[in-house]
Design a protein around this motif. Structure first.
Motif, short mmCIF file in Angstrom:
data_model
loop_
_atom_site.label_atom_id
_atom_site.label_comp_id
_atom_site.label_asym_id
_atom_site.label_seq_id
_atom_site.Cartn_x
_atom_site.Cartn_y
_atom_site.Cartn_z
N ALA A 162 -9.16 32.02 -25.20
CA ALA A 162 -7.75 31.64 -25.10
C ALA A 162 -7.54 30.17 -25.46
N VAL A 163 -8.44 29.31 -25.02
CA VAL A 163 -8.33 27.88 -25.34
C VAL A 163 -8.53 27.67 -26.84
N ARG A 164 -9.55 28.29 -27.40
CA ARG A 164 -9.81 28.16 -28.84
C ARG A 164 -8.62 28.64 -29.68
N GLU A 165 -7.97 29.70 -29.22
CA GLU A 165 -6.84 30.26 -29.96
C GLU A 165 -5.57 29.44 -29.81
N GLY A 166 -5.62 28.39 -28.99
CA GLY A 166 -4.46 27.51 -28.82
C GLY A 166 -3.39 28.06 -27.92
N ARG A 167 -3.77 28.99 -27.02
CA ARG A 167 -2.77 29.62 -26.16
C ARG A 167 -2.34 28.70 -25.01
N GLY A 168 -3.12 27.68 -24.71
CA GLY A 168 -2.77 26.77 -23.63
C GLY A 168 -3.93 25.84 -23.32
N TYR A 169 -3.76 25.01 -22.30
CA TYR A 169 -4.82 24.09 -21.91
C TYR A 169 -5.54 24.62 -20.67
N PHE A 170 -6.73 24.11 -20.43
CA PHE A 170 -7.54 24.54 -19.29
C PHE A 170 -8.08 23.31 -18.59
N ALA A 171 -7.88 23.21 -17.29
CA ALA A 171 -8.38 22.10 -16.48
C ALA A 171 -9.62 22.53 -15.72
N ALA A 172 -10.65 21.70 -15.73
CA ALA A 172 -11.91 22.07 -15.07
C ALA A 172 -12.64 20.81 -14.61
N PHE A 173 -13.57 21.01 -13.68
CA PHE A 173 -14.41 19.90 -13.21
C PHE A 173 -15.81 20.43 -12.94
N GLY A 174 -16.75 19.53 -12.73
CA GLY A 174 -18.12 19.91 -12.40
C GLY A 174 -18.84 20.55 -13.57
N PRO A 175 -19.80 21.44 -13.30
CA PRO A 175 -20.58 22.08 -14.37
C PRO A 175 -19.73 22.83 -15.38
N LEU A 176 -18.64 23.44 -14.91
CA LEU A 176 -17.77 24.16 -15.83
C LEU A 176 -17.17 23.21 -16.86
N ALA A 177 -16.75 22.02 -16.42
CA ALA A 177 -16.20 21.04 -17.35
C ALA A 177 -17.27 20.58 -18.34
N ARG A 178 -18.48 20.37 -17.86
CA ARG A 178 -19.55 19.93 -18.77
C ARG A 178 -19.87 21.01 -19.80
N ASP A 179 -19.83 22.28 -19.38
CA ASP A 179 -20.06 23.37 -20.33
C ASP A 179 -18.96 23.42 -21.38
N PHE A 180 -17.72 23.26 -20.95
CA PHE A 180 -16.60 23.31 -21.89
C PHE A 180 -16.68 22.17 -22.90
N ALA A 181 -17.15 21.02 -22.46
CA ALA A 181 -17.22 19.86 -23.35
C ALA A 181 -18.19 20.09 -24.51
N PRO B 249 -13.97 16.09 11.05
CA PRO B 249 -14.46 14.88 10.39
C PRO B 249 -15.43 15.23 9.25
N SER B 250 -15.32 14.46 8.18
CA SER B 250 -16.21 14.65 7.04
C SER B 250 -16.41 13.30 6.37
N ARG B 251 -17.39 13.23 5.48
CA ARG B 251 -17.62 11.98 4.76
C ARG B 251 -17.83 12.27 3.27
N TYR B 252 -17.41 11.29 2.49
CA TYR B 252 -17.45 11.40 1.04
C TYR B 252 -18.89 11.33 0.54
N ALA B 253 -19.25 12.26 -0.35
CA ALA B 253 -20.59 12.27 -0.94
C ALA B 253 -20.55 11.79 -2.39
N TRP B 254 -19.76 12.45 -3.23
CA TRP B 254 -19.56 12.01 -4.61
C TRP B 254 -18.31 12.70 -5.14
N SER B 255 -17.96 12.39 -6.40
CA SER B 255 -16.76 12.97 -7.01
C SER B 255 -17.10 13.68 -8.31
N GLU B 256 -16.29 14.66 -8.64
CA GLU B 256 -16.37 15.36 -9.93
C GLU B 256 -15.05 15.12 -10.66
N GLN B 257 -15.12 14.59 -11.87
CA GLN B 257 -13.92 14.26 -12.61
C GLN B 257 -13.25 15.52 -13.17
N LEU B 258 -11.97 15.63 -12.96
CA LEU B 258 -11.19 16.71 -13.55
C LEU B 258 -10.84 16.34 -14.99
#
Length: 322
Positions: A261-280, A186-195
């Motif tokens: 790799a992302v800057r060079e246009g080699r592909g897309y990158f999916a992230a969430f949490g602090p990593l996503a905020r840093d990428f933004a 059993p677990s309970r929801y605390a919060w979400s991080e958007q991908l």
């Protein structure tokens, strides 16, 4: 690349555990000037301050918290890339996965006081990025309850890791990432991080005002390595969003290589949490304006025992959860 020495990482970890230069020097049997010199050298190497050192108290800066997370990532790689220039046989310091939560921070006078007949250690497991959300609360609870010692397990990040450790009694409270409520405990929801999905500014997708799932078909992703604890959730979330799965153009946990790799246009990158905020915030990289929803990554809390079985663990879990 200039890398920290093992001695500096030891002192950094012990500084977190001790909470001040003076206590850290005492615990490592060194002079306070030695501690300050090594921390200053480490901060110079990394290019940012790790601690606010005012009034004799050492409090992690935001950059310091990110460094704790980086140390967690380093601990997953072989240490032969680190320089070993430690002084002869210093007192051992805790590793990032076993830091005692004694970081001095703002007062939390609302921490509950619980009675215990003997000194009790409670192990709280969380990803370093999750831990930063309740660091102050852990400190306040421990300071209010002198017979309770809180230790951290920073190696437990998802349900597949957390549930067996809860069952075995290795951890008492777990915060972990998940896509919905997992089976088995059993677990309970605390919060979400958007991908979110990121692409280089020069990539053709960056010019679109709205991106559909089919627009990503045929474009290779840039992914974390398969054994990274966050990778399975990102894979599942992209699958639930009906994004075509093709072989990644790059798999690595080196964030600098991912950024290039992302800057060079080699592909897309999916992230969430602090990593996503840093990428933004990175130049040359854009978050795609998606016209379809991506599943959010839940942060969930689970507890080893039923409330009636351990009122101290129960009190701490409720205090952290609110």
């Amino acid at each position: 690349m200039i890398t920290p020495t093992l001695r500096q990482l030891d002192i950094f970890a012990q500084m977190i555990a001790s909470g001040s230069v003076a206590d850290c020097a005492r615990d490592l049997d060194l002079l306070p000037s030695d501690i300050e010199r090594e921390i200053d050298a480490l901060e110079t190497r990394l290019g940012h301050r790790l601690f606010d050192r005012t009034g004799g108290i050492a409090t992690l800066t935001e950059a310091g918290r990110k460094t704790v997370e980086a140390m967690q990532m380093l601990s997953e790689t072989a240490p032969e890339n680190w320089q070993d220039t430690r002084a002869p046989t210093p007192a051992p310091a805790p590793t990032p996965s076993a830091i005692i939560a004694k970081v001095q921070s703002r007062d939390r006078s609302d921490a509950p006081v619980v009675e215990t007949s003997a000194r009790q250690t409670i192990t709280v497991a969380a990803h370093p990025a999750i831990f930063s959300h309740f660091q102050d609360a852990l400190t306040a609870f421990e300071q209010t309850n002198a017979d309770v010692v809180i230790s951290l397990d920073l190696d437990t990040h998802n349900a597949a890791q957390a549930i067996p450790r809860l069952i075995a009694g290795r951890i008492d409270i777990a915060y972990f990432y998940a896509l919905g409520a997992p089976e088995g405990w059993p677990s309970r929801y605390a919060w979400s991080e958007q991908l979110s999905i990121y692409i280089g500014d020069a990539h053709p997708l960056a010019a679109l005002e709205s991106v559909m799932a089919e627009d990503l078909h045929g474009i290779a992703p840039i992914m974390l390595v398969p054994d990274n604890s966050l990778r399975p959730m990102i894979d599942e979330a992209l699958s639930l969003a009906h994004i075509e799965r093709i072989d990644p153009v790059l798999e690595t946990d080196n964030l600098f290589d991912i950024m290039l790799a992302v800057r060079e246009g080699r592909g897309y990158f999916a992230a969430f949490g602090p990593l996503a905020r840093d990428f933004a915030r990175m130049d040359g990289i854009r978050r795609l304006p998606l016209a379809f929803p991506l599943p959010a990554i839940d942060v969930r809390q689970a507890v080893r025992t039923a409330p009636q079985d351990d009122h101290i663990v129960s009190a701490l879990s409720e205090y952290l959860f609110r």
